[in-house]
Scaffold this active site. Structure first.
Site, PDB file in Angstrom:
ATOM      1  N   TYR A 137      15.313 -26.431 -23.315  1.00 57.41           N
ATOM      2  CA  TYR A 137      16.405 -27.300 -23.350  1.00 57.41           C
ATOM      3  C   TYR A 137      17.314 -27.203 -22.281  1.00 57.41           C
ATOM      4  O   TYR A 137      17.954 -28.234 -21.419  1.00 57.41           O
ATOM      5  CB  TYR A 137      17.121 -26.795 -24.666  1.00 57.41           C
ATOM      6  CG  TYR A 137      18.269 -27.682 -24.741  1.00 57.41           C
ATOM      7  CD1 TYR A 137      18.382 -29.017 -25.357  1.00 57.41           C
ATOM      8  CD2 TYR A 137      19.665 -27.024 -24.733  1.00 57.41           C
ATOM      9  CE1 TYR A 137      19.702 -29.575 -25.529  1.00 57.41           C
ATOM     10  CE2 TYR A 137      20.922 -27.763 -24.897  1.00 57.41           C
ATOM     11  CZ  TYR A 137      20.791 -28.922 -25.290  1.00 57.41           C
ATOM     12  OH  TYR A 137      21.997 -29.577 -25.802  1.00 57.41           O
ATOM     13  N   ILE A 175      29.110 -28.739 -30.945  1.00 58.52           N
ATOM     14  CA  ILE A 175      29.954 -29.720 -31.653  1.00 58.52           C
ATOM     15  C   ILE A 175      29.744 -29.712 -33.137  1.00 58.52           C
ATOM     16  O   ILE A 175      28.853 -29.440 -33.695  1.00 58.52           O
ATOM     17  CB  ILE A 175      29.327 -30.838 -31.000  1.00 58.52           C
ATOM     18  CG1 ILE A 175      29.084 -31.024 -29.736  1.00 58.52           C
ATOM     19  CG2 ILE A 175      30.124 -32.191 -31.616  1.00 58.52           C
ATOM     20  CD1 ILE A 175      30.353 -31.269 -28.803  1.00 58.52           C
ATOM     21  N   GLY A 184      20.119 -43.129 -29.066  1.00 59.47           N
ATOM     22  CA  GLY A 184      20.579 -42.097 -30.172  1.00 59.47           C
ATOM     23  C   GLY A 184      21.619 -42.241 -30.841  1.00 59.47           C
ATOM     24  O   GLY A 184      22.281 -41.086 -31.293  1.00 59.47           O
ATOM     25  N   LYS A 213      18.540 -29.787 -19.133  1.00 55.54           N
ATOM     26  CA  LYS A 213      19.768 -30.134 -18.977  1.00 55.54           C
ATOM     27  C   LYS A 213      20.342 -29.875 -17.465  1.00 55.54           C
ATOM     28  O   LYS A 213      21.043 -30.818 -16.923  1.00 55.54           O
ATOM     29  CB  LYS A 213      20.642 -29.253 -19.612  1.00 55.54           C
ATOM     30  CG  LYS A 213      20.554 -29.630 -21.418  1.00 55.54           C
ATOM     31  CD  LYS A 213      21.046 -31.099 -21.440  1.00 55.54           C
ATOM     32  CE  LYS A 213      20.967 -31.684 -22.782  1.00 55.54           C
ATOM     33  NZ  LYS A 213      21.113 -33.215 -22.859  1.00 55.54           N
ATOM     34  N   GLY A 254      22.210 -39.917 -34.226  1.00 57.06           N
ATOM     35  CA  GLY A 254      22.462 -38.572 -34.067  1.00 57.06           C
ATOM     36  C   GLY A 254      23.630 -38.037 -34.488  1.00 57.06           C
ATOM     37  O   GLY A 254      24.732 -38.732 -34.617  1.00 57.06           O
ATOM     38  N   GLN A 255      23.884 -36.748 -34.205  1.00 56.70           N
ATOM     39  CA  GLN A 255      25.002 -36.212 -34.451  1.00 56.70           C
ATOM     40  C   GLN A 255      26.294 -36.809 -33.916  1.00 56.70           C
ATOM     41  O   GLN A 255      27.205 -37.085 -34.500  1.00 56.70           O
ATOM     42  CB  GLN A 255      25.131 -34.690 -34.374  1.00 56.70           C
ATOM     43  CG  GLN A 255      26.113 -34.040 -34.907  1.00 56.70           C
ATOM     44  CD  GLN A 255      26.489 -32.485 -34.125  1.00 56.70           C
ATOM     45  OE1 GLN A 255      25.855 -32.334 -33.070  1.00 56.70           O
ATOM     46  NE2 GLN A 255      27.518 -31.939 -34.726  1.00 56.70           N
ATOM     47  N   ASP A 313      14.223 -46.667 -27.826  1.00 56.30           N
ATOM     48  CA  ASP A 313      13.306 -45.394 -27.542  1.00 56.30           C
ATOM     49  C   ASP A 313      13.694 -44.906 -26.111  1.00 56.30           C
ATOM     50  O   ASP A 313      13.170 -45.725 -25.251  1.00 56.30           O
ATOM     51  CB  ASP A 313      12.157 -45.196 -28.137  1.00 56.30           C
ATOM     52  CG  ASP A 313      11.242 -44.017 -27.870  1.00 56.30           C
ATOM     53  OD1 ASP A 313      11.900 -43.117 -27.248  1.00 56.30           O
ATOM     54  OD2 ASP A 313      10.423 -43.883 -28.510  1.00 56.30           O
TER      55      ASP A 313
END
Ligand code: SER
Length: 320
Positions: free
Chosen positions: A142, A172, A8, A146, A11-12, A53
């Site tokens: 989600y 974040i 990832g 988690k 990503g952010q 991936d």
């Protein structure tokens, strides 16, 4: 940590964590793992990049073998609001991806960090001063991924000795890569819109308090926890960490100090609002402070100055 794979990496969080890890551990030792979007710019130029991936075990295993990876940051996730639209995909990426990482870690002796989130709370969690160990019955896909991820990570540590450690991130806030599809995204968008147009329509209502954190602290947390002395860790997956808590009124007022003409109105999005209402207003992160020295450096005032500076620079360069 010697050889690190970030899954990832575009990503952010990944886009900034990968660069910081390269600074600390050597550019060639940190692999930027990506799925559909190839890294560009510094992320591509400063070190190795490979297709990895999380939902494709063979791809991840191949990269782990090729680079003798000893630590995996598994950041692949579908965030909360998109997860409500695509629950099956959220499960496949969140849990399918995690199981692949854990099994590969078991086979090749890697440590694994898969962030949890404030989204792991809900369904009876005390929302003020939310304890480290408390009720977790989230009602979003989600959140379900988690909580499951926390349990699986602890299971692989206890059963197989896989060195799993992670934090529960709050929202974040950052200025390099935009988040996508989260409930806390508003606290990033508001800065961009303040700079671009001087106005913002907020999807969460006044009085919606949530934990938040500026990216430099989020990266410190990710690295410090993996470097912590394991003998001091009473918890593993996952640690409450927070740096600030505010509602839309408070962040808007802070922006107004710098952009006096800034105006905000509200158009509440019911799905996001319901999610936010089920999440902590502010978490107790004393276990992270005691067990591995968590100590955030950025508050709302300092972060706002830095966010507005960085976004104005992007605007001046024509990047936004
Ligand atoms: N930022 C995430 C979200 O809003 C929370 O972990 O979905």
């Amino acid at each position: 940590m010697k050889n690190i794979l970030v899954i990832g990496a575009v990503g952010q969080i990944g886009s900034e964590l990968t660069l910081e890890l390269r600074k600390r551990y050597g550019s060639g030792n940190v692999v930027a793992g990506y799925r559909a979007t190839k890294p560009t710019g510094e992320l591509l130029d400063s070190g190795p990049a490979e297709v990895a991936d999380a939902t494709n075990a063979q791809q991840v295993a191949d990269v782990v073998k090729k680079y003798k990876i000893d630590t995996i940051y598994n950041l692949a996730a579908i965030l909360s609001a998109v997860g409500e639209a695509k629950p099956l995909m959220a499960w496949q990426v969140g849990i399918g991806g995690l199981m692949n990482c854990l099994e590969i870690a078991r086979e090749f002796g890697c440590a694994v960090s898969t962030p949890s989130s404030i989204g792991a709370f809900g369904g009876g969690t005390p929302l003020d001063n939310t304890p480290q160990d408390t009720i977790q019955r989230p009602q979003t896909m989600y959140g379900i991924t988690k909580v499951t991820g926390e349990l699986l990570s602890d299971y692989y540590f206890k059963k197989f000795g896989v060195d799993t450690r992670s934090v529960r991130y709050p929202g974040i806030i950052s200025n390099v890569t935009l988040p996508g599809g989260g409930t806390t995204d508003y606290a990033v968008e508001i800065y961009y819109e303040a700079v671009k147009s001087g106005k913002y329509t907020c999807p969460l209502g006044a009085g919606t308090f949530l934990d938040m954190m500026y990216m430099p602290d989020a990266i410190e947390a990710a690295i410090d926890l993996m470097e912590a002395d394991p003998a001091k860790l009473k918890h593993r997956n996952s640690f409450n960490v927070s740096a600030m808590s505010f509602d839309p009124e408070i962040i808007a007022a802070e922006i107004k100090k710098h952009i006096p003409g800034f105006v905000m109105d509200y158009q509440v999005e019911p799905i996001k609002q319901a999610i936010a209402n089920s999440w902590p207003n502010n978490m107790d992160d004393s276990c992270a402070r005691a067990e591995w020295g968590w100590n955030p450096k950025w508050n709302l005032e300092k972060m706002t100055v830095d966010m507005l500076r960085a976004i104005r620079e992007k605007k001046d360069k024509g990047l936004i």
